[in-house]
Design a protein around this motif. Structure first.
Motif, PDB file in Angstrom:
ATOM      1  N   ASN A  37       0.834  -1.214   0.000  1.00 36.98           N
ATOM      2  CA  ASN A  37       0.000   0.000   0.000  1.00 36.98           C
ATOM      3  C   ASN A  37       0.866   1.260   0.000  1.00 36.98           C
ATOM      4  N   ARG A 143     -16.333  -2.784  -0.992  1.00 40.82           N
ATOM      5  CA  ARG A 143     -16.149  -3.378  -2.329  1.00 40.82           C
ATOM      6  C   ARG A 143     -15.845  -4.868  -2.251  1.00 40.82           C
ATOM      7  N   ASN A 144     -15.322  -5.294  -1.102  1.00 44.76           N
ATOM      8  CA  ASN A 144     -14.875  -6.680  -0.977  1.00 44.76           C
ATOM      9  C   ASN A 144     -15.879  -7.614  -0.309  1.00 44.76           C
ATOM     10  N   TYR A 203      -4.101  -9.433  -6.930  1.00 46.32           N
ATOM     11  CA  TYR A 203      -4.189  -8.022  -7.280  1.00 46.32           C
ATOM     12  C   TYR A 203      -4.927  -7.796  -8.602  1.00 46.32           C
ATOM     13  N   LEU A 206      -8.396  -6.941  -7.890  1.00 46.87           N
ATOM     14  CA  LEU A 206      -8.664  -5.532  -7.572  1.00 46.87           C
ATOM     15  C   LEU A 206      -9.405  -4.846  -8.733  1.00 46.87           C
TER      16      LEU A 206
END
Ligand SMILES: C/C(=C\Cc1cc(O)c2ccccc2c1O)CCC[C@H](C)CCC[C@H](C)CCCC(C)C
Ligand SMILES: C[S@@+](CC[C@H](N)C(=O)[O-])C[C@H]1O[C@@H](n2cnc3c(N)ncnc32)[C@H](O)[C@@H]1O
Length: 248
Positions: A37, A143-144, A203, A206
């Motif tokens: 991050n 979102r997850n 990823y 994502l």
């Protein structure tokens, strides 16, 4: 009759179709999550998180909740806001993320960080009484989750009247240039860097999760539908990120 077996690329979303697969994904990325991050956002995520926490209006002595707390960034910021007389609960369903949060708490050894309690739990079934919290944060969590409506209902239920939830996440932009920049960053920077850690699939997810997410206007509508009296979505980080601020 011949059975058609779809290629693995078509089946990529199965990596995260159900709750258990999502939990496994976040356990796998836990050891590198914080470093990536910092690296991928050039430290900017710390600024976005500070903004999200300040928009909750959390103050000294408050009892606050950080849903989908992960390794605890927002919980630590909330801890500073509510002080030693306040209380922070960081809730997440990933044991490995919580274990990193707990190690950070020991390592940082700031006196008031003892006001944080880590709790393994599901955002879709919060283990708290109605109207229990003075403020709630959720960073890159909505979102997850597999059911966004249920997650918002749960947040609404455990929040006190007149209190605020602040939900930070990627912004599913209506601007095609902003979406293109985000997707380009993921394809050309995020995934190549993550693949160095053997986490490319995690990823790649994502990008699809942002495509399937709600726009700012849709998030405001969802908040109002579950009962919030006011809901505003703010675009931040040049429009790449967004924060939904909703008042019960
Ligand atoms: C904060 C970041 C990622 C959080 C994150 C969220 C998720 O839901 C995941 C799911 C699965 C795996 C990982 C994650 C995850 O890490 C980092 C975001 C980085 C951005 C993609 C790129 C930011 C670009 C710029 C450096 C920002 C420039 C801002 C400027 C003000 C225009
Ligand atoms: C991208 S991380 C965000 C972590 C942290 N909030 C941050 O801002 O860095 C998403 C987190 O949501 C958690 N999560 C996803 N679905 C969840 C659910 N249904 N219940 C609890 N935690 C969940 C994951 O385990 C993960 O730690």
């Amino acid at each position: 009759m011949a059975t058609l077996v779809p290629s693995s690329s078509i089946f990529r979303p199965t990596l995260v179709r159900c709750t258990n697969e999502r939990r496994a994904l976040f356990n796998r990325i836990a050891p590198v999550y914080d470093n990536l991050n910092d690296l991928l956002s050039l430290g900017q995520h710390r600024i976005w998180k500070r903004m999200a926490v300040s928009w909750t209006g959390a103050k000294l002595g408050d009892r606050v909740l950080d849903v989908c707390c992960g390794s605890g960034d927002l919980s630590f910021l909330l801890s500073d806001k509510v002080g030693c007389d306040g209380k922070v609960i960081g809730l997440d369903f990933s044991k490995d993320q919580l274990s990193i949060a707990s190690s950070r708490q020991q390592l940082l050894s700031k006196k008031c960080f003892t006001n944080i309690e880590w709790l393994e739990g599901d955002a879709l079934d919060l283990p708290f009484m109605d109207g229990w919290f003075d403020a709630i944060t959720m960073g890159y969590g909505l979102r997850n989750v597999v059911d966004k409506h249920k997650a918002m209902q749960e947040i609404f239920r455990v929040l006190k009247a007149d209190s605020t939830v602040s939900i930070l996440d990627f912004n599913k932009s209506n601007e095609s240039l902003t979406s293109a920049i985000t997707e380009w960053m993921i394809d050309n920077v995020v995934v190549p860097v993550a693949s160095g850690y053997g986490l490319s699939e995690e990823y790649i997810y994502l990008k699809s999760s942002i495509r399937e997410f709600l726009t700012g206007k849709e998030l405001e509508k969802l908040a109002l539908e579950v009962g919030f009296s006011d809901a505003r979505h703010y675009e931040i980080g040049g429009g790449i990120m967004g924060c939904l601020v909703a008042k019960r």
